[in-house]
Scaffold this motif. Sequence first.
Motif, PDB file in Angstrom:
ATOM      1  N   CYS A 176      13.529   2.660 -36.626  1.00 49.69           N
ATOM      2  CA  CYS A 176      12.070   2.646 -36.572  1.00 49.69           C
ATOM      3  C   CYS A 176      11.629   1.770 -35.402  1.00 49.69           C
ATOM      4  CB  CYS A 176      11.493   2.098 -37.880  1.00 49.69           C
ATOM      5  SG  CYS A 176       9.678   1.991 -37.871  1.00 49.69           S
TER       6      CYS A 176
ATOM      7  N   HIS B 262       9.022   0.149 -35.003  1.00 48.54           N
ATOM      8  CA  HIS B 262       8.162  -0.964 -35.395  1.00 48.54           C
ATOM      9  C   HIS B 262       8.966  -2.254 -35.499  1.00 48.54           C
ATOM     10  CE1 HIS B 262       5.541  -2.971 -38.703  1.00 48.54           C
ATOM     11  NE2 HIS B 262       5.168  -3.383 -37.495  1.00 48.54           N
TER      12      HIS B 262
ATOM     13  N   ARG C 103       9.999   8.544 -43.344  1.00 49.00           N
ATOM     14  CA  ARG C 103       9.120   7.439 -43.743  1.00 49.00           C
ATOM     15  C   ARG C 103       9.924   6.146 -43.759  1.00 49.00           C
ATOM     16  NH1 ARG C 103       7.721   4.671 -48.469  1.00 49.00           N
ATOM     17  NH2 ARG C 103       5.507   4.078 -48.659  1.00 49.00           N
TER      18      ARG C 103
ATOM     19  N   HIS D  52       7.618  -0.596 -43.576  1.00 51.56           N
ATOM     20  CA  HIS D  52       6.159  -0.631 -43.458  1.00 51.56           C
ATOM     21  C   HIS D  52       5.519   0.759 -43.524  1.00 51.56           C
ATOM     22  CE1 HIS D  52       7.282  -4.568 -41.674  1.00 51.56           C
ATOM     23  NE2 HIS D  52       6.174  -4.978 -42.282  1.00 51.56           N
TER      24      HIS D  52
ATOM     25  N   TRP E 198       5.708   3.474 -41.774  1.00 44.85           N
ATOM     26  CA  TRP E 198       5.409   4.333 -40.634  1.00 44.85           C
ATOM     27  C   TRP E 198       6.057   5.691 -40.891  1.00 44.85           C
ATOM     28  CZ3 TRP E 198       5.322   2.161 -35.008  1.00 44.85           C
ATOM     29  CH2 TRP E 198       4.490   1.029 -34.945  1.00 44.85           C
TER      30      TRP E 198
ATOM     31  N   LEU F 162       5.841   9.958 -33.759  1.00 47.24           N
ATOM     32  CA  LEU F 162       5.086   9.139 -34.704  1.00 47.24           C
ATOM     33  C   LEU F 162       3.916   9.939 -35.255  1.00 47.24           C
ATOM     34  CD1 LEU F 162       4.573   6.378 -36.054  1.00 47.24           C
ATOM     35  CD2 LEU F 162       3.225   5.750 -34.025  1.00 47.24           C
TER      36      LEU F 162
ATOM     37  N   VAL G 170       0.518   5.516 -39.214  1.00 46.62           N
ATOM     38  CA  VAL G 170       0.827   4.136 -39.578  1.00 46.62           C
ATOM     39  C   VAL G 170      -0.238   3.655 -40.563  1.00 46.62           C
ATOM     40  CG1 VAL G 170       1.941   3.621 -37.375  1.00 46.62           C
ATOM     41  CG2 VAL G 170      -0.496   3.190 -37.648  1.00 46.62           C
TER      42      VAL G 170
ATOM     43  N   ARG H  80      -4.568   1.498 -39.952  1.00 51.16           N
ATOM     44  CA  ARG H  80      -4.866   1.914 -38.585  1.00 51.16           C
ATOM     45  C   ARG H  80      -5.926   1.039 -37.925  1.00 51.16           C
ATOM     46  NH1 ARG H  80      -4.154   7.196 -36.941  1.00 51.16           N
ATOM     47  NH2 ARG H  80      -5.272   6.538 -35.069  1.00 51.16           N
TER      48      ARG H  80
ATOM     49  N   TYR I 158      -4.976  -1.730 -35.483  1.00 52.92           N
ATOM     50  CA  TYR I 158      -4.453  -1.454 -34.153  1.00 52.92           C
ATOM     51  C   TYR I 158      -5.554  -1.148 -33.146  1.00 52.92           C
ATOM     52  CZ  TYR I 158       0.066  -1.190 -36.491  1.00 52.92           C
ATOM     53  OH  TYR I 158       1.195  -1.480 -37.208  1.00 52.92           O
TER      54      TYR I 158
ATOM     55  N   LEU J  82      -0.699   6.217 -30.967  1.00 49.42           N
ATOM     56  CA  LEU J  82       0.163   7.182 -31.650  1.00 49.42           C
ATOM     57  C   LEU J  82       0.858   8.110 -30.661  1.00 49.42           C
ATOM     58  CD1 LEU J  82      -2.005   8.326 -34.701  1.00 49.42           C
ATOM     59  CD2 LEU J  82       0.089   6.980 -34.794  1.00 49.42           C
TER      60      LEU J  82
END
Length: 436
Positions: A80, A82, A100, A104, A106, A114, A117, A120, A123, A130
């Motif tokens: 991932c 992230h 998934r 977290h 994502w 992607l 998330v 949102r 961010y 994205l």
Amino acid sequence: MTDDMLAALVRPDKVHKRVYTDPAIFDLEMERIFGQAWIYVGHASQVPKPGDYWTALIGREPVVMVRDRDGAIRVLYNRCPHKGAKLVADGCGHAGPLFRCPYHAWTFTLDGRLRGVPFRQGYADTGFSLDDPEFSMRPVARVAERRGFVFCSLAEDGPGLEDYLGGALASIDNFADRAPEGEVEVAGGVMRVMQQSNWKIFFENLNDTGHPQATHESSFAAARRTVREKLGGKTPFQLHIIEGNGEPNSFWESLELRCYDHGHSYMDAIFNAPTDAISLEYRDQLVAAHGAERAQAILSMNRHNTIIYPSCSPHTGFQQLRVIRPVSIDRTLVEIFTFRLKGTSDAFFQRTISYTNIVNSPSSTVMVDDVEVYRRCQEGMASDGGDWISQHRMAGHDTPFEGGVLGAGISEVPMRNQFRAWSAYMGPANIGKAAA
């Protein structure tokens, strides 16, 4: 270690023990060999439906092979973007329509993009997007499939899969051609053996015609004694595949060893085709599907332990595939897969399982001999008893041909051929290419 020092470790008829014992060299192999070559990932039959996945290691890199919604097979880094968590656990499973992240949440489409998330709003007005590929699962550089066998390369450049395989390509085709329906599938799960030795020792042994009589003496002697004393001279299939290791010197000297560029090779088969009812039924099925002439051509290609360097070894006659995953300088994970030939009987597949259990499984009476001598080699190489490993047998007597070299049955040409490829990969031309 300088490139000149690396080059000095391999000579035409011997190699320095450091290639098996130096962790720094292992690290370079992961970058320059496993980061460049075409490496076997898995078989298409392991991911039959969209969302099905199978995980693997390419050198040190964890990857996931997945069937996309459009039917295509993707190979993605199992990471991932992230926090770096593995998105799926090791092994096989079904991701559903999306990957998934368990950390977290994502989510990613099956091709790695992607999708969404949580939170949102957090961010907004940041550098996150994205649509930025930085935040998607990273695909490996190249993926190619041949008759269902899936390979990938972490390098952007290099020969295509078919050019890379060269003469070893015919072993993959023959593997699938042996199925009356022209397709094979992984069946029977996977067996795993952690060997306490360097990965190269395993590969060198596969086409080593000099070891069977010595290494496997106890198992083939016991098989022959059982046939003689308890079975009235009749040899069942289970003992036939054990006693073949006890053939006389003249048999091993008569075999052909054919080696190809990039480290691949094979040796002639050491087991005669069985003539039991199951085998005869199978031959009839192949003839019915392809005709007598084509069936004979398929069965006459009888290769033992094709080596697809540096990652796997198919055995077409008994539908096996062994895959190596180097773990450290002195640890190698070997995965043993069995295949079902589509269009054959359950009894024929059970014979395949029998071969696996007897020859390649963790409880095998044959493999245990090999694994023990591998460990002894690794331990002996670490001693001060000498610096060089001999590969002298028949050196200078092999016959070159376009794309490879041919050796007599007792030649150590497969080992020398592997180190010819090793030297090419480990040379300065490959520095940093995989990461580029």
